[in-house]
Design an enzyme around this catalytic site. Structure first.
Site, PDB file in Angstrom:
ATOM      1  N   ASP B 114      -9.204   9.530  18.521  1.00 37.62           N
ATOM      2  CA  ASP B 114      -9.970  10.349  18.327  1.00 37.62           C
ATOM      3  C   ASP B 114     -10.382  11.527  18.291  1.00 37.62           C
ATOM      4  O   ASP B 114     -11.122  10.853  18.982  1.00 37.62           O
ATOM      5  CB  ASP B 114      -9.405   9.415  15.957  1.00 37.62           C
ATOM      6  CG  ASP B 114     -10.188  10.223  15.428  1.00 37.62           C
ATOM      7  OD1 ASP B 114      -8.851  11.967  15.177  1.00 37.62           O
ATOM      8  OD2 ASP B 114     -10.001  10.580  13.961  1.00 37.62           O
ATOM      9  N   TYR B 116     -12.071  14.979  17.765  1.00 43.52           N
ATOM     10  CA  TYR B 116     -12.694  16.264  17.102  1.00 43.52           C
ATOM     11  C   TYR B 116     -12.643  17.361  17.734  1.00 43.52           C
ATOM     12  O   TYR B 116     -13.611  18.341  17.694  1.00 43.52           O
ATOM     13  CB  TYR B 116     -14.383  15.676  17.396  1.00 43.52           C
ATOM     14  CG  TYR B 116     -15.318  15.697  16.820  1.00 43.52           C
ATOM     15  CD1 TYR B 116     -14.910  15.571  15.246  1.00 43.52           C
ATOM     16  CD2 TYR B 116     -16.764  16.501  17.351  1.00 43.52           C
ATOM     17  CE1 TYR B 116     -16.394  15.813  14.206  1.00 43.52           C
ATOM     18  CE2 TYR B 116     -17.826  16.406  16.625  1.00 43.52           C
ATOM     19  CZ  TYR B 116     -17.938  15.576  14.928  1.00 43.52           C
ATOM     20  OH  TYR B 116     -19.066  16.291  14.274  1.00 43.52           O
ATOM     21  N   HIS B 121     -14.393  22.265  11.449  1.00 41.23           N
ATOM     22  CA  HIS B 121     -14.859  20.433  10.886  1.00 41.23           C
ATOM     23  C   HIS B 121     -16.177  20.384  11.627  1.00 41.23           C
ATOM     24  O   HIS B 121     -17.543  19.742  11.566  1.00 41.23           O
ATOM     25  CB  HIS B 121     -13.847  19.791  11.424  1.00 41.23           C
ATOM     26  CG  HIS B 121     -14.498  18.370  10.866  1.00 41.23           C
ATOM     27  ND1 HIS B 121     -14.405  18.177   9.714  1.00 41.23           N
ATOM     28  CD2 HIS B 121     -13.946  17.529  11.769  1.00 41.23           C
ATOM     29  CE1 HIS B 121     -14.464  17.078   9.194  1.00 41.23           C
ATOM     30  NE2 HIS B 121     -14.565  15.646  11.040  1.00 41.23           N
ATOM     31  N   GLU B 187      -9.425  12.335   5.953  1.00 40.46           N
ATOM     32  CA  GLU B 187      -9.866  13.459   6.941  1.00 40.46           C
ATOM     33  C   GLU B 187      -7.906  14.042   7.488  1.00 40.46           C
ATOM     34  O   GLU B 187      -6.906  13.282   7.422  1.00 40.46           O
ATOM     35  CB  GLU B 187     -10.407  12.523   8.458  1.00 40.46           C
ATOM     36  CG  GLU B 187     -11.645  12.745   7.565  1.00 40.46           C
ATOM     37  CD  GLU B 187     -12.290  12.685   8.989  1.00 40.46           C
ATOM     38  OE1 GLU B 187     -13.280  12.611   9.344  1.00 40.46           O
ATOM     39  OE2 GLU B 187     -11.993  11.951  10.181  1.00 40.46           O
ATOM     40  N   GLU B 189      -5.639  15.033   9.271  1.00 45.97           N
ATOM     41  CA  GLU B 189      -5.098  15.423  10.731  1.00 45.97           C
ATOM     42  C   GLU B 189      -3.797  15.474  11.372  1.00 45.97           C
ATOM     43  O   GLU B 189      -2.527  14.807   9.999  1.00 45.97           O
ATOM     44  CB  GLU B 189      -6.092  13.411  12.011  1.00 45.97           C
ATOM     45  CG  GLU B 189      -7.299  14.229  11.400  1.00 45.97           C
ATOM     46  CD  GLU B 189      -8.026  12.933  12.509  1.00 45.97           C
ATOM     47  OE1 GLU B 189      -8.014  12.564  13.311  1.00 45.97           O
ATOM     48  OE2 GLU B 189      -9.336  12.723  11.883  1.00 45.97           O
ATOM     49  N   ASP B 221      -7.398   9.784   8.494  1.00 46.00           N
ATOM     50  CA  ASP B 221      -8.181   9.452   9.059  1.00 46.00           C
ATOM     51  C   ASP B 221      -9.070   8.554   7.759  1.00 46.00           C
ATOM     52  O   ASP B 221     -10.071   9.202   7.732  1.00 46.00           O
ATOM     53  CB  ASP B 221      -8.953   9.931   9.876  1.00 46.00           C
ATOM     54  CG  ASP B 221     -10.118   9.038  11.088  1.00 46.00           C
ATOM     55  OD1 ASP B 221      -9.871   7.775  10.971  1.00 46.00           O
ATOM     56  OD2 ASP B 221     -10.483   9.303  11.574  1.00 46.00           O
ATOM     57  N   ARG B 225     -18.000   7.583   4.328  1.00 48.04           N
ATOM     58  CA  ARG B 225     -19.369   8.022   4.472  1.00 48.04           C
ATOM     59  C   ARG B 225     -20.620   7.406   4.701  1.00 48.04           C
ATOM     60  O   ARG B 225     -21.547   7.919   5.433  1.00 48.04           O
ATOM     61  CB  ARG B 225     -19.221   9.703   3.781  1.00 48.04           C
ATOM     62  CG  ARG B 225     -18.172  10.461   3.823  1.00 48.04           C
ATOM     63  CD  ARG B 225     -17.528  10.790   5.288  1.00 48.04           C
ATOM     64  NE  ARG B 225     -15.795  11.723   5.265  1.00 48.04           N
ATOM     65  CZ  ARG B 225     -15.613  12.740   6.080  1.00 48.04           C
ATOM     66  NH1 ARG B 225     -16.051  11.730   7.722  1.00 48.04           N
ATOM     67  NH2 ARG B 225     -14.330  13.022   6.487  1.00 48.04           N
ATOM     68  N   GLN B 228     -20.173   5.237   7.198  1.00 49.67           N
ATOM     69  CA  GLN B 228     -20.491   5.643   8.276  1.00 49.67           C
ATOM     70  C   GLN B 228     -21.675   6.613   8.807  1.00 49.67           C
ATOM     71  O   GLN B 228     -22.614   6.401  10.199  1.00 49.67           O
ATOM     72  CB  GLN B 228     -19.429   7.305   9.043  1.00 49.67           C
ATOM     73  CG  GLN B 228     -19.951   7.969   9.653  1.00 49.67           C
ATOM     74  CD  GLN B 228     -18.254   9.044   9.542  1.00 49.67           C
ATOM     75  OE1 GLN B 228     -17.572   8.779   8.616  1.00 49.67           O
ATOM     76  NE2 GLN B 228     -18.175  10.199  10.552  1.00 49.67           N
ATOM     77  N   LYS B 241     -14.573   4.016   9.528  1.00 44.97           N
ATOM     78  CA  LYS B 241     -13.266   4.388  10.051  1.00 44.97           C
ATOM     79  C   LYS B 241     -12.277   3.452  10.250  1.00 44.97           C
ATOM     80  O   LYS B 241     -11.186   3.753   9.978  1.00 44.97           O
ATOM     81  CB  LYS B 241     -14.015   5.097  11.395  1.00 44.97           C
ATOM     82  CG  LYS B 241     -14.976   6.419  10.986  1.00 44.97           C
ATOM     83  CD  LYS B 241     -13.264   7.659  10.687  1.00 44.97           C
ATOM     84  CE  LYS B 241     -14.546   9.356  10.990  1.00 44.97           C
ATOM     85  NZ  LYS B 241     -13.857  10.151  10.602  1.00 44.97           N
ATOM     86  N   THR B 245      -6.102   3.914   9.064  1.00 47.79           N
ATOM     87  CA  THR B 245      -5.469   4.959   9.199  1.00 47.79           C
ATOM     88  C   THR B 245      -4.449   4.991   8.913  1.00 47.79           C
ATOM     89  O   THR B 245      -3.529   4.226   9.244  1.00 47.79           O
ATOM     90  CB  THR B 245      -5.856   5.311  11.135  1.00 47.79           C
ATOM     91  OG1 THR B 245      -7.328   4.874  10.969  1.00 47.79           O
ATOM     92  CG2 THR B 245      -5.348   6.857  11.417  1.00 47.79           C
ATOM     93  N   GLU B 346     -16.366  17.820   3.496  1.00 42.39           N
ATOM     94  CA  GLU B 346     -16.509  19.290   3.453  1.00 42.39           C
ATOM     95  C   GLU B 346     -16.312  20.612   1.895  1.00 42.39           C
ATOM     96  O   GLU B 346     -17.697  20.620   1.658  1.00 42.39           O
ATOM     97  CB  GLU B 346     -16.049  19.858   4.833  1.00 42.39           C
ATOM     98  CG  GLU B 346     -15.723  19.263   6.353  1.00 42.39           C
ATOM     99  CD  GLU B 346     -15.229  19.661   6.854  1.00 42.39           C
ATOM    100  OE1 GLU B 346     -13.484  18.703   7.141  1.00 42.39           O
ATOM    101  OE2 GLU B 346     -15.022  21.161   7.572  1.00 42.39           O
TER     102      GLU B 346
END
Lengths: 400, 400
Positions: B114, B116, B121, B187, B189, B221, B225, B228, B241, B245, B346
């Site tokens: 994965d 970034y 972001h 997420e 993606e 994904d 939080r 994490q 995570k 997925t 976010e």
């Protein structure tokens, strides 16, 4: 017939599984005995082990055999032990000398996870990479910290390692440059192979974790320290590690290691309930690292702060599913002594102290042509269970 | 016969590959056309595509088919396009309605990486997790930062997600506690599937990277939080995570996406030579996220700072070998706008701002029973190439 020398890694108490081939090139399942390999695939074909379906022997990996479950795979060991003890001459037909075979990766690894479970190593690295005053992260004594590594680049003992290239940014420069790593390192680790699956969404209780450990190997987690240092914040090591990971070819069954279980270090602060273990879960496994013919480390797996049972319980506590053949690395195994450090990063104090080799040369990190060899064994009451070796030689970086 | 509505994701310009089954339960390779699936496995059996060996159709994944190489797999698309255009009635025999099939994971993923790669972001997360003044790490504009994820827990559209449990340590507490995540997130993606292999020890030049992209999917994904945040220093995200997925079932061939290539953001400071690309490498791919029936984000893949070509070149520059079927995630795709943020972290500003849903309820993070759906499509000059969807519903945490 095979010969078992008194100091052989592969005594009758061991009987590890591996994948071998000889002239025919067919990959078969073998069991190491002394200086030889017992050809399990052919023995199963001949009906010697009637609980083992022959199809499981033909995939070129141990995965399907492991899937049969411990009652069957341990049954194979017990039966073979009694055949050996009775010096049954029918065994001869299945014996090949180890020197005449090629060993292959023992399992197809679905996912490879690497932990970070030695307090001494985590402290040493924390001091070098981060804050000497707060070397251990606040989470370290609560969590068996781990991360996902790369399964595609796992190779077996004897595979050469090409020096990786990548981005390097020394602190005195403003921008990175591209080039071969100048800080190539080994990491002395063990690995264990998952032998049972949990369903996605369910966790494995720590008291059942042992059922999920099929067996163990030696593991060298090759590392490019300069690449790693520049890339690893915030998502962890990536190209500094994923170019190669070497493992030994013989998977030592967990059952062969049980006589060597010992108490681990006290865990303080106390761990959360899902990580609480009762009884001895560490293994008194002596480990050694050589660069060429110089011993550079004598460590022991018993030093680990976190044990395999806790690693399994933690890894699955969020519902992450483990699959048969998955590989779990211990993390670098360092002890308290100067002589028990599991990486050149620690031995050379981040490249500041030169390490003398027997040939009169010095190392801070690995040079092209160097061969690193890890070995390990358990010994107690005249019983010896050894791991064989994992070695690899460094080849120069590719020309671009 | 099949029907292709004007706004169908699966126009004649698309023809994505997937794995489906119907009443017989055999997994077969299908190609989406409008509201239908073209049964490629049966068509190959009947000799309609004589360059494709039938054995490649029987493994229940696309891997062996992809291995045939782009000249053959693109040949299949071109031939099917001309059969459709000529309204060849022999096609009817191979048409199944999409509503009558079950879709499966399209590929066997060896390794899942994965990235970034969205500047917006990475900046937003850096502000929330680390230092608001120095949100972007010093390495971020030099390296397409990435890490290894978990391949065992990759699931296809429609799979329910069990709320993960784990260690949580709010900053006001001294020690962590154990419990279900209180900050479950999606997420937004995309992912791409590797279609060609490099040898371990060799790298893939950035100008050849395109040959290695077989096709793309949507990717969610899922992230916890709070888990994490406590675990991720220093080795990166792990249990926060790796519980799940989700990907969409149809792999959009890279060739179908080429008409939508656009210029990416300017890269400043200039990247190192091995990352330098010429020409348009970003894709104008409109993306949308819904929680239940409320749209919470409208983003676009074209915003990404790092493109797939650079990700491939970087991933292999150290000699790491990529394998057919490997999955590469883009990282969360956020734009500059408030309406283009790719995660609840976010959108809710770390849980501080409530997000209103159409049913009058509010979210900071996901609740049990919520369904998250990602969709995406490219459109230009009357051509539409869509990705279908990936959705998943949150189930309550398991009782311990």
């Amino acid at each position: 017939m095979f010969k078992i020398e008194a100091n052989s890694d592969f005594s009758i108490h061991n009987l590890p599984y591996g994948i071998f081939s000889d002239k025919t090139e067919d990959k078969r399942i073998g069991i190491a005995i002394g200086d030889s390999v017992f050809d399990l695939t052919t023995a199963v074909k001949d009906g010697i082990f009637d609980q083992v379906p022959y199809e499981c022997m033909l995939t070129g990996t141990l995965n399907e055999f492991i899937k049969l479950g411990k009652s069957i795979t341990n049954g194979v060991r017990t039966k073979l032990q009694s055949l050996i003890a009775s010096e049954d001459s029918s065994l001869n037909k299945y014996i090949v000398k180890q020197e005449a075979v090629t060993m292959h990766l023992p399992v197809q690894v679905g996912d490879y996870t690497d932990f970070y479970s030695s307090e001494e190593h985590a402290t040493n690295v924390g001091k070098l990479y981060r804050d000497p005053e707060n070397a251990l992260m606040p989470n370290w004594k609560h969590i068996p910290v781990g991360y996902h590594g790369r399964s595609s680049s796992i190779v077996v003992d004897g595979t050469n390692i090409v020096r990786p290239q990548g981005q390097i940014k020394p602190s005195k420069l403003d921008s990175p440059f591209f080039g071969p790593t100048e800080a190539l390192d080994f990491e002395l680790e063990t690995g264990f192979i998952i032998g049972k699956e949990n369903k996605q969404g369910s966790s494995i209780p720590v008291e059942e974790a042992e059922e999920y450990i099929f067996g163990m190997v030696l593991l060298n987690d090759w590392s490019a320290r300069d690449i790693q240092k520049w890339e690893y914040v915030p998502l962890g090591p990536f190209l500094g590690k994923n170019f190669a990971t070497s493992i030994s070819p013989w998977v030592i069954p967990y059952e062969a290691l049980k006589p060597f279980l010992v108490k681990g270090p006290e865990q303080n602060p106390p761990v959360l309930d899902y990580l609480k273990v009762v009884g001895n879960k560490n293994i008194d496994l002596k480990l050694q690292v050589k660069i060429n013919n110089t011993i550079v480390s004598n460590s022991n797996f018993k030093y680990m702060y976190w044990n395999m049972n806790q690693q399994i319980a933690h890894h699955s506590v969020n519902g992450c599913n483990l699959r048969i053949g998955d590989l779990m690395g211990s993390g670098t195994i360092s002890g308290k002594d100067e002589s028990a450090l599991g990486s050149l990063l620690e031995i050379s104090r981040g490249g500041k102290k030169k390490v003398a080799l027997n040939d009169g040369s010095y190392r801070t990190f690995l040079e092209d042509g160097d061969t690193v060899t890890l070995t390990g064994y358990c010994e107690k009451d005249g019983k010896r269970v050894g791991f064989g070796k994992v070695s690899g030689q460094i080849l120069p970086a590719k020309k671009n």
